[in-house]
Write an enzyme that holds these catalytic residues in place. Structure first.
Site, mmCIF file in Angstrom:
data_model
loop_
_atom_site.group_PDB
_atom_site.id
_atom_site.type_symbol
_atom_site.label_atom_id
_atom_site.label_comp_id
_atom_site.label_asym_id
_atom_site.label_seq_id
_atom_site.Cartn_x
_atom_site.Cartn_y
_atom_site.Cartn_z
ATOM 1 N N HIS A 166 -40.736 84.970 -43.378
ATOM 2 C CA HIS A 166 -41.453 85.183 -42.079
ATOM 3 C C HIS A 166 -42.543 86.137 -42.323
ATOM 4 C CE1 HIS A 166 -41.471 84.266 -37.770
ATOM 5 N NE2 HIS A 166 -42.211 85.180 -37.783
ATOM 6 N N HIS A 220 -49.523 82.164 -37.877
ATOM 7 C CA HIS A 220 -49.672 83.519 -37.969
ATOM 8 C C HIS A 220 -50.997 83.934 -38.443
ATOM 9 C CE1 HIS A 220 -45.283 83.232 -37.201
ATOM 10 N NE2 HIS A 220 -45.422 84.277 -36.485
ATOM 11 N N HIS A 231 -45.199 93.144 -37.240
ATOM 12 C CA HIS A 231 -46.511 92.294 -37.571
ATOM 13 C C HIS A 231 -47.603 93.038 -37.867
ATOM 14 C CE1 HIS A 231 -43.660 89.655 -35.053
ATOM 15 N NE2 HIS A 231 -44.416 88.668 -35.096
#
Length: 608
Positions: free
Chosen positions: A382, A272, A461
């Site tokens: 996450h 990520h 995100h």
């Protein structure tokens, strides 16, 4: 004999369409080897570093070069790429770096320069023609695969026509070469998430102008080189940094390796986010390689550690989020659509959620690994982005499974939380920001829903600070609000889900947050992106890029059959600051998008 050799060289050069006067030859210690030369310097080497096939170097031929400009002439109705080349770049590549070639095409490249030899300076403008081969990607073995990706140009305003966008994506169907490894000592972790990567740069005519042969850098058969390429960022010197699996790397746009390193021993499973911080260090989103839980069990954690690494690869600091946040806050995790838990798309679980009993069972049975759950060793946080704030030496993270954007100081103390207040226990609850309107008046909220247009971000995100507009008191944040579990629930109809690009203004003294811009809600479910995506500010054009990365991805179920995932068709939009209609609108097919953003050629080839 000498004249016969020269005549043979001349004949060979003539056969290739060049004069003997512009043929470079081998040295006196070996047999003469001729290389055809088109201009007034050296030979052309296409794909000089093997991994970037749409680049080339025109060797300097031993001359001193100055005032170099490169122009890639476009196809009909195409886009010109033109840039100046710094002395540093000329010396680094022993010639003129050429970027932006068309694939499977006889390219025309114009190079203007000053050539100096024996004190004599001459100006030249040469035209070169040379072929660049087709790009390729790994086959996934399925009949629906067509090509790396196809771009439909829907709109491009003139002042944005020169844009180039890096696209990080993967095939619609995962190639089977990866995911062959698991951690087992200790247990858990996310090692097995190791799929193919399609990384290219496109122009606003939809043409691929740069490509990365990922298979020459990564290897899904080797656990230390396996992993999906993520977290791309262009550095100040124009190079690209990213990470994959157990590695983090830096390459320039010509494909030259600057470094390719394994993660330090105490960390694992990069994915990520790779942030090149203003303090000169790098922030990587990783996991703890060997973490001892409170119950004395040892595990690999999952996407919940930030490590700070200096330019030489040494570890400066880390943020172990299980010790900073509440890893047992379960509100969002219980509301997630288990068919679209980011990185683990599973159509058979579409629409399903987790219960408190499910989470308790995980704990009782000691289930660890890349599963949505609570506690260290599971995917409770996450974290999918990290950004550095130089004004107070802090980091800003996006935690998808907490639906929270959080600022944490060097002292590992939480400064503020941009999130629904539901589920935050004592010690964190007082850090949750209060929503306000444009006049600074508090907005009425009940549970996870507020009056008016304000909303928190959900399973988001990229939460990035807008450095050019922020200061020590006020922080502007761009967020890609995916929208799953919005309001801590699944809607009655999946078609009610939507995704937003959002900008928040945070008053750090008053501990308030104002939503000052949003797009995407009016576009509805067509643009809903359950996973991945990007929203970022672009200083050069005072604009905002939003990549609706998995728009169109949904789950369809025919009577008597299991659900199947439909193919996504991402949208890449760029908006002028404050506007809600895009200046650039591009639609992709044949691809599962991760992120996409503008790339600067000037940074890469012209000294700042």
């Amino acid at each position: 004999m000498k004249s016969m050799k020269l005549s043979k060289i001349a004949a060979f050069a003539a056969f290739l369409g060049f004069s003997a006067a512009v043929a470079a030859s081998g040295g006196p210690s070996g047999p003469a080897v001729t290389y055809p030369v088109q201009g007034h310097i050296g030979e052309v080497i296409v794909n000089p570093y093997n991994v970037a096939p749409l680049t080339a170097v025109i060797r300097d031929g031993g001359y001193k070069l100055d005032d170099v400009t490169v122009k890639i002439l476009p196809k009909p109705n195409g886009r010109t790429i033109e840039y100046k080349v710094s002395k540093r770049q000329l010396k680094t590549h022993a010639g003129v770096p050429v970027f932006g070639l068309y694939q499977d095409y006889l390219n025309t490249v114009e190079v203007s320069y000053t050539r100096t030899f024996q004190g004599k300076a001459e100006k030249f403008t040469d035209r070169y023609q040379f072929y660049a081969p087709s790009i390729y990607t790994r086959s996934n073995g399925m009949p629906n695969q067509r090509r790396p990706f196809t771009v439909e140009v829907q709109k491009v305003d003139p002042e944005f026509a020169d844009r180039l966008y890096l696209v990080d994506a993967q095939l619609n169907s995962v190639a089977p070469q990866g995911a062959r490894f698991t951690w087992n000592n200790p247990s858990g972790g996310a090692l097995e998430w190791a799929y193919n990567t399609n990384v290219g740069i496109i122009d606003t005519a939809g043409e691929v102008r740069w490509w990365l042969f990922d298979t020459l850098i990564g290897d899904p058969e080797n656990p230390w080189y396996s992993g999906y390429f993520m977290g791309f960022q262009q550095t100040k010197d124009g190079a690209l940094t990213w990470g994959f699996g157990q590695r983090y790397v830096k390459y320039d746009l010509m494909g030259r390796e600057i470094f390719n390193r394994r993660l330090p021993s105490g960390y694992s499973d990069f994915s990520h986010s790779f942030d090149n911080a203003q303090n000169g260090n790098s922030l990587l989103r990783v996991a703890a390689f060997d973490y001892r839980r409170a119950d004395n069990k040892r595990v690999h954690t999952v996407r919940d550690v930030i490590v700070e690494i200096d330019p030489n690869g040494g570890v400066v600091d880390d943020w172990r989020l299980a010790e900073i946040l509440d890893p047992y806050r379960s509100n969002v995790i219980k509301a997630l659509d288990q068919g679209a838990v980011c990185l683990n798309i599973d159509a058979s679980k579409a629409g399903q959620t987790l219960s408190a009993e499910d989470l308790a069972k995980q704990e009782q049975e000691g289930v660890f690994g890349d599963v949505a759950g609570v506690g260290p060793g599971r995917n409770w946080a996450h974290v999918n982005s990290v950004d550095y704030d130089p004004t107070d030496d802090s980091i800003i993270i996006s935690s998808r499974h907490q639906s929270a954007v959080i600022k944490i100081g060097r002292d590992k103390k939480v400064k503020w939380i941009l999130s629904s207040p539901e589920g935050w226990r004592e010690g964190w609850a007082d850090k949750v920001l209060t929503p306000v309107d444009k006049d600074g008046k508090p907005i009425k909220c009940e549970g996870s829903k507020c009056e008016g247009s304000f909303d928190w971000s959900w399973t988001q995100h990229t939460a990035w600070r807008i450095d050019e507009k922020s200061d020590k008191d006020t922080v502007y944040i761009t967020v890609f609000d995916n929208g799953d579990a919005r309001g801590m629930e699944q809607p009655a109809l999946a078609e009610d889900k939507y995704t937003r690009g959002v900008i928040y203004k945070i008053d750090q003294k008053k501990m308030t947050v104002e939503q000052i811009w949003e797009v995407g809600k009016d576009l509805g479910h067509e643009y809903y992106s359950p996973v991945t995506g990007l929203c970022g500010y672009e200083a050069d054009k005072n604009s905002v890029t939003v990549f609706y990365s998995t728009a169109g991805l949904s789950f369809q179920k025919k009577k008597g059959t299991a659900a199947a995932a439909t193919s996504p068709h991402p949208y890449l939009y760029e908006y002028r600051w404050g506007e809600t209609q895009p200046a650039v609108a591009l639609k992709f097919t044949d691809v599962f998008g991760y992120q996409a953003f503008p790339i600067s050629v000037k940074k890469a080839f012209t000294d700042n």
